[in-house]
Design an enzyme around this catalytic site. Structure first.
Site, PDB file in Angstrom:
ATOM      1  N   HIS A  56       0.851  -1.189   0.000  1.00 59.66           N
ATOM      2  CA  HIS A  56       0.000   0.000   0.000  1.00 59.66           C
ATOM      3  C   HIS A  56       0.888   1.241   0.000  1.00 59.66           C
ATOM      4  CE1 HIS A  56      -3.536  -2.226   2.187  1.00 59.66           C
ATOM      5  NE2 HIS A  56      -3.085  -2.887   1.131  1.00 59.66           N
ATOM      6  N   GLU A  58       0.512   4.031   1.568  1.00 58.83           N
ATOM      7  CA  GLU A  58       0.643   4.614   2.902  1.00 58.83           C
ATOM      8  C   GLU A  58       1.723   3.899   3.719  1.00 58.83           C
ATOM      9  OE1 GLU A  58      -3.607   4.722   1.397  1.00 58.83           O
ATOM     10  OE2 GLU A  58      -2.139   3.134   1.730  1.00 58.83           O
ATOM     11  N   CYS A  86      -5.921   1.782   5.883  1.00 58.64           N
ATOM     12  CA  CYS A  86      -6.362   0.521   6.467  1.00 58.64           C
ATOM     13  C   CYS A  86      -5.684   0.386   7.841  1.00 58.64           C
ATOM     14  CB  CYS A  86      -5.994  -0.640   5.546  1.00 58.64           C
ATOM     15  SG  CYS A  86      -4.227  -1.051   5.548  1.00 58.64           S
ATOM     16  N   CYS A  89      -1.788   0.248   7.657  1.00 59.50           N
ATOM     17  CA  CYS A  89      -1.152   1.532   7.340  1.00 59.50           C
ATOM     18  C   CYS A  89      -1.336   2.547   8.461  1.00 59.50           C
ATOM     19  CB  CYS A  89      -1.694   2.064   6.019  1.00 59.50           C
ATOM     20  SG  CYS A  89      -1.281   0.976   4.613  1.00 59.50           S
TER      21      CYS A  89
END
Length: 160
Positions: A56, A58, A86, A89
């Site tokens: 991801h 992030e 999420c 993250c």
């Protein structure tokens, strides 16, 4: 805190990165790390299509920031992202001491869209950032990006 023109411009870039991710066959998420002076220090997009569901943007920002910024610089930085972090993250953000998060659409919005489209639930509970990293200042969603982000996620959901 209300979103200002700078916030909206950075979120616009996040939506562009999300579109790039989708166009490359990935999930539509994009994020920026902006320092206290307003300079974009790092940007990335989702890269999970090859099977590593932890790629991801992030998380990449959190990892990059540890290597390139002091703790003080991390705390003064802002992470802009097309979708609310999420839990993975959010935890990384909190652990490395990054500052404010600004997101275009929330986890709750994305969950509702996925439910409306008959998609299976996420394998990870969609918790709000504040539930994972309660000390992090968070702003979002940004209503002007709901339509474009919904369209990107819908394209991903229907496979086109």
């Amino acid at each position: 805190m209300a979103l200002n023109d700078v916030d909206v411009a950075h979120l616009g870039r996040c939506v562009e990165l999300a579109r790039e991710a989708l166009d490359d066959g990935d999930e539509p998420f994009g994020s920026l790390l902006v320092d206290a002076a307003g300079a974009v220090r790092f940007e990335d997009r989702n890269r999970v299509k090859d099977g590593d569901e932890t790629r991801h943007p992030e998380l990449a920002i959190a990892q990059w920031s540890v290597e390139h910024l002091t703790p003080e610089q991390r705390a003064a930085a802002t992470v802009y992202t097309s979708g609310e972090h999420c839990p993975m993250c959010s935890a990384a953000h909190g652990w490395v001491g990054l500052g404010r998060i600004v997101y275009a659409v929330s986890s709750a919005q994305l969950t509702a869209w996925r439910t409306d489209w008959g998609l299976p639930a996420s394998p990870v509970r969609p918790l709000a950032i504040a539930e994972i990293a309660p000390g992090v200042p968070v702003d979002g969603p940004a209503p002007q990006f709901e339509g474009p982000m919904r369209e990107l996620h819908h394209r991903r959901a229907i496979g086109s």
